[in-house]
Design a protein around this motif. Structure first.
Motif, PDB file in Angstrom:
ATOM      1  N   GLN A  46       0.729  -1.212   0.039  1.00  0.00           N
ATOM      2  CA  GLN A  46      -0.027  -0.038   0.156  1.00  0.00           C
ATOM      3  C   GLN A  46       0.800   1.289  -0.027  1.00  0.00           C
ATOM      4  O   GLN A  46       0.643   2.175  -0.720  1.00  0.00           O
ATOM      5  CB  GLN A  46      -0.985  -0.058   1.197  1.00  0.00           C
ATOM      6  CG  GLN A  46      -1.985   1.082   1.190  1.00  0.00           C
ATOM      7  CD  GLN A  46      -3.036   0.836  -0.040  1.00  0.00           C
ATOM      8  OE1 GLN A  46      -3.280  -0.001  -0.148  1.00  0.00           O
ATOM      9  NE2 GLN A  46      -3.131   2.069  -0.537  1.00  0.00           N
ATOM     10  N   ARG A  49       2.289   1.685  -3.630  1.00  0.00           N
ATOM     11  CA  ARG A  49       1.195   2.206  -4.319  1.00  0.00           C
ATOM     12  C   ARG A  49       0.942   3.548  -4.193  1.00  0.00           C
ATOM     13  O   ARG A  49       0.902   3.986  -5.244  1.00  0.00           O
ATOM     14  CB  ARG A  49       0.123   0.830  -4.078  1.00  0.00           C
ATOM     15  CG  ARG A  49      -1.070   1.337  -4.893  1.00  0.00           C
ATOM     16  CD  ARG A  49      -2.192   0.462  -4.550  1.00  0.00           C
ATOM     17  NE  ARG A  49      -1.948  -0.990  -4.618  1.00  0.00           N
ATOM     18  CZ  ARG A  49      -2.058  -1.690  -3.667  1.00  0.00           C
ATOM     19  NH1 ARG A  49      -2.236  -1.060  -2.635  1.00  0.00           N
ATOM     20  NH2 ARG A  49      -1.832  -2.858  -3.821  1.00  0.00           N
ATOM     21  N   SER A  50       0.653   4.018  -3.226  1.00  0.00           N
ATOM     22  CA  SER A  50       0.452   5.367  -2.910  1.00  0.00           C
ATOM     23  C   SER A  50       1.590   6.407  -3.619  1.00  0.00           C
ATOM     24  O   SER A  50       1.348   7.202  -4.107  1.00  0.00           O
ATOM     25  CB  SER A  50       0.104   5.854  -1.492  1.00  0.00           C
ATOM     26  OG  SER A  50      -0.881   5.114  -1.147  1.00  0.00           O
ATOM     27  N   LYS A 175     -10.637  -3.673  -5.483  1.00  0.00           N
ATOM     28  CA  LYS A 175     -10.175  -2.506  -4.357  1.00  0.00           C
ATOM     29  C   LYS A 175      -9.139  -1.503  -4.866  1.00  0.00           C
ATOM     30  O   LYS A 175      -9.150  -0.396  -4.545  1.00  0.00           O
ATOM     31  CB  LYS A 175      -9.892  -3.099  -3.286  1.00  0.00           C
ATOM     32  CG  LYS A 175     -11.000  -4.051  -2.753  1.00  0.00           C
ATOM     33  CD  LYS A 175     -12.462  -3.277  -2.764  1.00  0.00           C
ATOM     34  CE  LYS A 175     -13.646  -4.228  -2.401  1.00  0.00           C
ATOM     35  NZ  LYS A 175     -14.996  -3.629  -2.950  1.00  0.00           N
ATOM     36  N   SER A 176      -8.148  -2.317  -5.751  1.00  0.00           N
ATOM     37  CA  SER A 176      -7.153  -1.454  -5.924  1.00  0.00           C
ATOM     38  C   SER A 176      -7.611  -0.112  -7.066  1.00  0.00           C
ATOM     39  O   SER A 176      -7.412   0.933  -7.052  1.00  0.00           O
ATOM     40  CB  SER A 176      -5.870  -1.920  -6.898  1.00  0.00           C
ATOM     41  OG  SER A 176      -6.252  -2.593  -8.043  1.00  0.00           O
ATOM     42  N   VAL A 178     -10.780   0.677  -6.996  1.00  0.00           N
ATOM     43  CA  VAL A 178     -11.510   1.848  -6.253  1.00  0.00           C
ATOM     44  C   VAL A 178     -10.608   2.982  -5.607  1.00  0.00           C
ATOM     45  O   VAL A 178     -10.927   4.302  -5.801  1.00  0.00           O
ATOM     46  CB  VAL A 178     -12.569   1.054  -5.155  1.00  0.00           C
ATOM     47  CG1 VAL A 178     -12.891   2.266  -4.101  1.00  0.00           C
ATOM     48  CG2 VAL A 178     -13.605   0.322  -5.880  1.00  0.00           C
ATOM     49  N   SER A 179      -9.448   2.508  -5.036  1.00  0.00           N
ATOM     50  CA  SER A 179      -8.550   3.299  -4.413  1.00  0.00           C
ATOM     51  C   SER A 179      -8.123   4.435  -5.373  1.00  0.00           C
ATOM     52  O   SER A 179      -7.928   5.680  -5.153  1.00  0.00           O
ATOM     53  CB  SER A 179      -7.237   2.698  -3.907  1.00  0.00           C
ATOM     54  OG  SER A 179      -6.267   3.388  -3.130  1.00  0.00           O
ATOM     55  N   LEU A 180      -7.672   3.788  -6.591  1.00  0.00           N
ATOM     56  CA  LEU A 180      -7.254   4.891  -7.620  1.00  0.00           C
ATOM     57  C   LEU A 180      -8.077   5.809  -7.991  1.00  0.00           C
ATOM     58  O   LEU A 180      -7.872   7.217  -8.180  1.00  0.00           O
ATOM     59  CB  LEU A 180      -6.551   3.931  -8.846  1.00  0.00           C
ATOM     60  CG  LEU A 180      -5.359   3.194  -8.705  1.00  0.00           C
ATOM     61  CD1 LEU A 180      -5.004   2.434 -10.069  1.00  0.00           C
ATOM     62  CD2 LEU A 180      -4.083   3.914  -8.618  1.00  0.00           C
ATOM     63  N   GLN A 182     -10.242   7.019  -6.455  1.00  0.00           N
ATOM     64  CA  GLN A 182     -10.747   7.870  -5.086  1.00  0.00           C
ATOM     65  C   GLN A 182      -9.404   9.020  -4.868  1.00  0.00           C
ATOM     66  O   GLN A 182      -9.407  10.137  -4.753  1.00  0.00           O
ATOM     67  CB  GLN A 182     -10.947   7.331  -3.887  1.00  0.00           C
ATOM     68  CG  GLN A 182     -12.228   6.575  -3.919  1.00  0.00           C
ATOM     69  CD  GLN A 182     -12.964   6.055  -2.951  1.00  0.00           C
ATOM     70  OE1 GLN A 182     -14.244   5.829  -2.597  1.00  0.00           O
ATOM     71  NE2 GLN A 182     -12.004   5.649  -1.779  1.00  0.00           N
ATOM     72  N   GLN A 183      -8.317   8.362  -5.350  1.00  0.00           N
ATOM     73  CA  GLN A 183      -6.975   9.137  -5.000  1.00  0.00           C
ATOM     74  C   GLN A 183      -7.079  10.013  -6.217  1.00  0.00           C
ATOM     75  O   GLN A 183      -6.302  11.354  -6.215  1.00  0.00           O
ATOM     76  CB  GLN A 183      -6.010   8.334  -5.328  1.00  0.00           C
ATOM     77  CG  GLN A 183      -5.406   7.482  -4.039  1.00  0.00           C
ATOM     78  CD  GLN A 183      -4.259   6.620  -3.963  1.00  0.00           C
ATOM     79  OE1 GLN A 183      -3.349   6.663  -5.022  1.00  0.00           O
ATOM     80  NE2 GLN A 183      -4.275   5.575  -3.251  1.00  0.00           N
ATOM     81  N   SER A 188     -15.989   6.099  -5.478  1.00  0.00           N
ATOM     82  CA  SER A 188     -16.087   4.916  -6.071  1.00  0.00           C
ATOM     83  C   SER A 188     -16.663   3.824  -5.304  1.00  0.00           C
ATOM     84  O   SER A 188     -16.513   4.100  -3.910  1.00  0.00           O
ATOM     85  CB  SER A 188     -14.944   4.399  -6.612  1.00  0.00           C
ATOM     86  OG  SER A 188     -14.890   3.339  -7.413  1.00  0.00           O
TER      87      SER A 188
END
Length: 353
Positions: A46, A49-50, A175-176, A178-180, A182-183, A188
């Motif tokens: 994580q 990834r960020s 979920k990756s 969704v995270s992208l 929202q970033q 999402s």
């Protein structure tokens, strides 16, 4: 063979034609050159990834900044004004995007696609993202000692493989994304076809490929609730049968059925080819637009062949059920979705009824 003017959005594009020796008259063909970033960086955890997303965003901004630096203020305003009719036309409309191929594997391409989807959502276009996850599934199967196997382009999915497929598609990949989103500034929600009975299916027992299904029913209510509240639903293509068993569904097929159930304005299939080509080795022979009759003729003549047949069939089925237009585009082209939807020329092949 029936061809169609690209109904585009506003106004309709004038199509060019040419004669090729031994070939059909082809309408609206143009050469498309795709940018293909060479570097690929895996995401390990994580934190990395960020960091990676920030690096990709910076790289994207740098490339875009270089382009913007060559534009005058008048150029920028003109671009915005030319996009306005398209944005007005599609505001409040639903567009289903099937996400896969190189655009999903390459981190730089992924960042660009996600940013474009968030932009569309921000201006009021209701986006639904449907995804597969083939390469990621293969990686995890190999980690647990299962050799990936395919028959006629479909994954052979025994019980052990299905467990990995569901874990990877509904968990890690979903979920990756969704995270992208929202970033990138969007809202999402991650779903699988199991949620809200979104996708019901039956096992394709005649093909002897295990827990692989074909869609029998779509309940789009959960998607309607999400898009009405401003969320971008991200759907993993796992369905259930009448006995509650999980079934793996082809992502193109699932996207088409979801688009039909939502009465979507458009279905967009992201692939690794520029669209439907008359000569698969020559991108300049791309059809800009086709109708259903034209597609069927090209299939009969063997022009549309191999892996393109199920994609085109998927488009034809959803058009027959009320979707206004289906698009096959190259996910490797920067801002391909925006260029296909917000310009009259587009970058891929548009198929209409």
């Amino acid at each position: 063979m029936m061809m169609t003017q690209r109904a585009g959005m506003l106004p309709s594009r004038s199509l060019q034609s040419r004669n090729s020796p031994g070939a059909l008259k082809m309408i609206g063909m143009r050469k498309i050159v795709s940018d293909r970033p060479a570097r690929k960086s895996p995401l390990r955890n994580q934190q990395s990834r960020s960091h990676h997303v920030r690096v990709l965003a910076s790289a994207q901004l740098s490339m875009d900044a270089e382009i913007r630096s060559k534009l005058t203020n008048l150029d920028k305003v003109t671009i915005l004004s030319e996009a306005l009719p398209f944005l007005r036309k599609f505001r409040g409309k639903t567009i289903v995007i099937k996400y896969g191929g190189a655009a999903m594997k390459d981190p730089t391409l992924k960042a660009g696609v996600i940013t474009d989807i968030v932009l569309l959502s921000t201006v009021g276009i209701r986006c639904v993202l449907v995804h597969g996850g083939g390469p990621e599934i293969n990686i995890w199967l190999e980690k647990v000692g299962i050799k990936p196997e395919f028959k006629n382009g479909l994954r052979v999915t025994d019980a052990a493989t299905m467990e990995i497929v569901e874990m990877v598609l509904g968990g890690r990949v979903n979920k990756s994304l969704v995270s992208l989103i929202q970033q990138a500034g969007g809202l999402s929600v991650g779903l699988s076809g199991k949620d809200g009975n979104l996708l019901k299916a039956r096992q394709m027992v005649e093909k002897d490929i295990g827990f692989v299904g074909e869609v029998t029913k779509v309940d789009p209510n959960i998607l309607k609730i999400a898009v009405e509240d401003g969320f971008i639903p991200v759907v993993a293509t796992i369905a259930t049968d009448d006995d509650g068993n999980a079934l793996n569904i082809n992502a193109d097929t699932a996207a088409g059925e979801i688009a039909a159930a939502l009465k979507a304005e458009k279905l967009v299939l992201m692939t690794d080819v520029p669209g439907v080509l008359h000569d698969k080795n020559d991108v300049s022979t791309k059809y800009s637009s086709l109708d259903i009759r034209g597609c069927r003729t090209l299939i009969e003549q063997g022009v549309i062949a191999g892996g393109m047949i199920p994609k085109v069939d998927c488009c034809i089925r959803c058009l027959a059920q009320g979707v206004k237009a289906a698009h096959i585009i190259d996910g490797r082209a920067r801002h391909g979705i925006l260029m296909e939807l917000l310009t009259d020329e587009g970058v891929g092949t548009m198929i209409v009824g």
